[in-house]
Design an enzyme around this catalytic site. Sequence first.
Site, PDB file in Angstrom:
ATOM      1  N   HIS A 202       0.862  -1.267  -0.046  1.00 14.28           N
ATOM      2  CA  HIS A 202       0.078  -0.011   0.023  1.00 14.28           C
ATOM      3  C   HIS A 202       0.711   1.141  -0.018  1.00 14.28           C
ATOM      4  O   HIS A 202       0.402   2.292   0.607  1.00 14.28           O
ATOM      5  CB  HIS A 202      -1.035   0.081   1.109  1.00 14.28           C
ATOM      6  CG  HIS A 202      -2.311   0.124   0.783  1.00 14.28           C
ATOM      7  ND1 HIS A 202      -3.336   0.980   1.188  1.00 14.28           N
ATOM      8  CD2 HIS A 202      -3.179  -1.049   0.018  1.00 14.28           C
ATOM      9  CE1 HIS A 202      -4.504   0.741   0.661  1.00 14.28           C
ATOM     10  NE2 HIS A 202      -4.463  -0.564   0.092  1.00 14.28           N
ATOM     11  N   HIS A 303      -5.611  -4.631 -11.324  1.00 15.78           N
ATOM     12  CA  HIS A 303      -6.118  -4.170  -9.916  1.00 15.78           C
ATOM     13  C   HIS A 303      -7.631  -4.116 -10.082  1.00 15.78           C
ATOM     14  O   HIS A 303      -8.234  -3.621 -10.974  1.00 15.78           O
ATOM     15  CB  HIS A 303      -5.500  -2.698  -9.648  1.00 15.78           C
ATOM     16  CG  HIS A 303      -6.029  -2.234  -8.307  1.00 15.78           C
ATOM     17  ND1 HIS A 303      -6.935  -1.445  -8.068  1.00 15.78           N
ATOM     18  CD2 HIS A 303      -5.795  -2.682  -6.897  1.00 15.78           C
ATOM     19  CE1 HIS A 303      -7.235  -1.086  -6.958  1.00 15.78           C
ATOM     20  NE2 HIS A 303      -6.420  -1.655  -5.980  1.00 15.78           N
TER      21      HIS A 303
END
Length: 394
Positions: A202, A303
Site C-alpha cells: 500500500h 487491480h
Amino acid sequence: MSFPIKITGVKTVVVNAELRNWIFVKVETDQDGLYGWGEASLNWKTRAVTGTVEDLTPLVLGQDPRDIEHILRILNKHSYYRLGIVGATAISGIEHALWDIFGKSVGLPVWRLIGGRTRDKVRVYTHLGLGDMRSVYETFDEGALRDKALAVVEKGYDALKVVFIPYSGFSVDIPSRRHVGRLMRVLREAVGDRVDIMIDFHGRPASIAAALQFIEELAPYAPMFCEEPVLPGDTEALRLVTERAGCPIASGERLIGFKEFEPLFRQNALHIVQPDLNHTGGILEGKRIAAAAEQAFMGVAPHNPNGPIAGAAALHFDVSTPNFVIQEEMSGAVPWYDDVVSVPMRRTGSYWAVPEAPGLGVEINEAEAAKHPFVQEPFHTQGAVLPDGTIADW
C-alpha cells in the site's frame, strides 16, 4: 447493427456496498432496448465522480457509441483541463458502457472485439475475508491471519492477497520487521506451497531502505509478488527496489493512462504492472498498457477491488490479453450482491470461465439497486499514524 446509433443519455446509479459505494454508469441510445453498463467506482470520491460524469455527458450526446476511440479523444481533449483520477474514473465508466453497447449491437462478447481469446480460463485471487473489507486491512494477528487464509483456500482459491505491512516512516524498527516475517511464515505454513501469496504494501514504507527491509523478511517464503512497496510516481525508487528485491515486484493501481506507465517500461522498474481498468481510462487504455508491458517482458495483473461491472470489464480484458497473469476480484462483497446485479463471472476453483453473452454480459436490477442508496463510506485510515503522531500513508 449497420445503421447509425446515437447516444441519447448518460446516467449514474450509486449502490452502497457497505464499506464502499459502487458507481454504475448507464449509457442510453436511440435504439429500443440498446444500452450499456459501465462502472466508475472510486473510494471516497463518489460525489466527485458522479458530478464529473454529468459534466462530461454533453460531450457524448449524439455520438455513435461504437466509435469508442473517437469518443475517448473527445472526452480527454475537449475537457481542456487535465482530468486526474476523478476524471479518468468517470471516463472509464463511460467507456465500459460503450463496449457493452458495441458487443450487444453485434451479438458478441467484448473480448471478441478487443483481440479475441488468448486463454481458456482466467486465474483469479481474492483477499482475506472473501470480500469483507475489514478483514482485508485489519489482520495483523497471527491466529486470525491463519484462520482467514484457510477459509479462502477452503472456498477453492489457490491464490490470495494480504495487507499486513505496518504503517511506516523512513526507518523500520526491528520488532516491526520481525513481526512481518512471522506473519508471512505463519501464512506460508498454513496454506502450503501450492497457494500463491501476494503482499500489498500500500505504499506505506516512506523510503527505499524501509521497503527493502520488509521484503527481506518476506522473500524467503516465496511471495508471488510484493505490491506497491513504495509510493507511485517515483519510477527511480521503484526501479531500485525491484533491482534489489529477492522476489517479483508489482505496482500501477494508482497510475492514470499509458503516459504514467511508460516510464516504468522504459526503466524496467518492476516485473508486473497493475492497471485498474476502472481508473486508468478504460479497457482500450488498458490494452495499450498491456502491449507495452509485454514488450518490456512484464506481466499484467489488473487491480480490481471495485464492484461487479468493473470485474466484468476485467474479465473480458483478461481473456484477450496474452501477458495476463492473475486477476484480483471481490465478488460476493455483500449478501445481496446477486439481487442487484447479474454478472458473467463464473468461478470454478481459482478460475473464471470465459463468458459468451453479448457485450459485457452484465445487467443491473435498478429497483433493487435503489434499495441501497449512497452512504458516506467510512474512512478506515485513522490508524495510519506513527507512534509520535506523524500522519503516515494509508
